[in-house]
Design an enzyme around this catalytic site. Structure first.
Site, PDB file in Angstrom:
ATOM      1  CG  MET A 180     -39.346  31.526  38.597  1.00  0.00           C
ATOM      2  SD  MET A 180     -39.804  29.962  37.826  1.00  0.00           S
ATOM      3  CE  MET A 180     -41.539  30.230  37.546  1.00  0.00           C
ATOM      4  CG  ASP A 204     -30.758  31.242  32.206  1.00  0.00           C
ATOM      5  OD1 ASP A 204     -30.633  30.692  33.321  1.00  0.00           O
ATOM      6  OD2 ASP A 204     -31.788  31.808  31.831  1.00  0.00           O
TER       7      ASP A 204
HETATM    8  N1  HPA Z   1     -36.741  32.249  34.336  1.00  0.00           N
HETATM    9  C1  HPA Z   1     -37.148  32.095  35.593  1.00  0.00           C
HETATM   10  N2  HPA Z   1     -36.315  31.723  36.565  1.00  0.00           N
HETATM   11  C2  HPA Z   1     -35.049  31.496  36.254  1.00  0.00           C
HETATM   12  C3  HPA Z   1     -34.570  31.631  34.964  1.00  0.00           C
HETATM   13  C4  HPA Z   1     -35.465  32.034  33.967  1.00  0.00           C
HETATM   14  O1  HPA Z   1     -35.095  32.171  32.784  1.00  0.00           O
HETATM   15  N3  HPA Z   1     -33.253  31.317  34.996  1.00  0.00           N
HETATM   16  C5  HPA Z   1     -32.942  30.991  36.259  1.00  0.00           C
HETATM   17  N4  HPA Z   1     -34.031  31.106  37.032  1.00  0.00           N
END
Ligand code: HPA
Length: 235
Positions: A180, A204
């Site tokens: 982000m 993830d």
């Molecule tokens: N979305 C946005 N930012 C992130 C994510 C995600 O799934 N995982 C780790 N940072």
């Protein structure tokens, strides 16, 4: 002092590592740096300056999202004469081509964010890493025998959304993962002629819902921290 950072001028090194989380900045200062000084704690966004292998380096937090990293990186570049910012963070993989714990060196950040357009008139939705930091990270990873993937990522303004398919800006720009902040960091560095890079650890895998567990998290980020420090002191 700047509006959001209370350090004195000269208290921040030319190279700054910027995780999102203030406690991660503290962890790096406590575990990797020598001669550490806490130089700012406005809003509990900690900044520390110390040395790594005898070279000065600072570590602080960016907070979450483009608006937050946009503020901290701008003040570091313009009020503290910082030359290089290396963001270190986590990302969610859009594809099973990436595995948990993989390291990513961000080549380009794509975003639906209006940050670059309204801040600097930069209308592109894809902004490249800036300056020499990306290459130094790549070479340092090679020297340390750490596999790292150079790829495009999506800097999303949104964490929770109703539509779970990969957003168009990410698909159009072949982004393998989402975080982000990199887009705003690269936009500021581009406008100001500074160096900026982003190293991410895959935390993830979005299509399979695999995640690094809470107790694996701290240890899993150590290789990224070491790589950022080793590269950072060369810049
Ligand atoms: N979305 C946005 N930012 C992130 C994510 C995600 O799934 N995982 C780790 N940072």
């Amino acid at each position: 002092m700047s509006i959001h950072i209370s350090a004195q001028k000269g208290d921040i090194a030319k190279t700054v590592l910027l995780p999102g989380d203030p406690l991660r900045a503290k962890y790096i200062a406590d575990n990797f740096l020598q001669d550490v000084k806490l130089v700012s704690q406005t809003r509990n966004i900690y900044f520390f300056t110390g040395t790594y292998n005898g070279k000065p380096i600072s570590v602080g937090a960016s907070g979450m999202g483009c608006p937050s990293i946009g503020i901290y990186s701008y003040e570091l570049f313009t009020e503290y004469e910082v030359d290089t910012i290396i963001r270190i963070g986590t990302c969610g993989a859009y594809t099973t081509k990436l595995k948990l714990f993989d390291l990513v060196n961000v080549d380009n950040a794509a975003s639906e964010s209006t940050f670059a357009k309204y801040a600097w008139g930069i209308k592109d939705s894809l902004i490249r890493h800036q300056g020499k930091a990306f290459k130094t990270i790549k070479q340092t990873a090679k020297t340390l025998d750490m596999p790292i993937r150079n790829c495009n990522i999506h800097s999303s303004d949104i964490f929770y959304r109703k539509d779970l398919k990969i957003p168009k800006v990410a698909a159009d720009n072949k982004c393998l993962a989402v975080e982000m902040e990199a887009f705003a960091l690269f936009a500021n560095a581009k406008y100001l002629g500074k160096n900026a890079a982003t190293i991410l650890t895959v935390s993830d895998i979005i299509p399979t819902h695999e995640k690094i567990s809470a107790d694996q998290r701290e240890k899993s980020l150590l290789p990224m921290m070491k790589l950022a420090l080793e590269a950072g002191i060369q810049l």
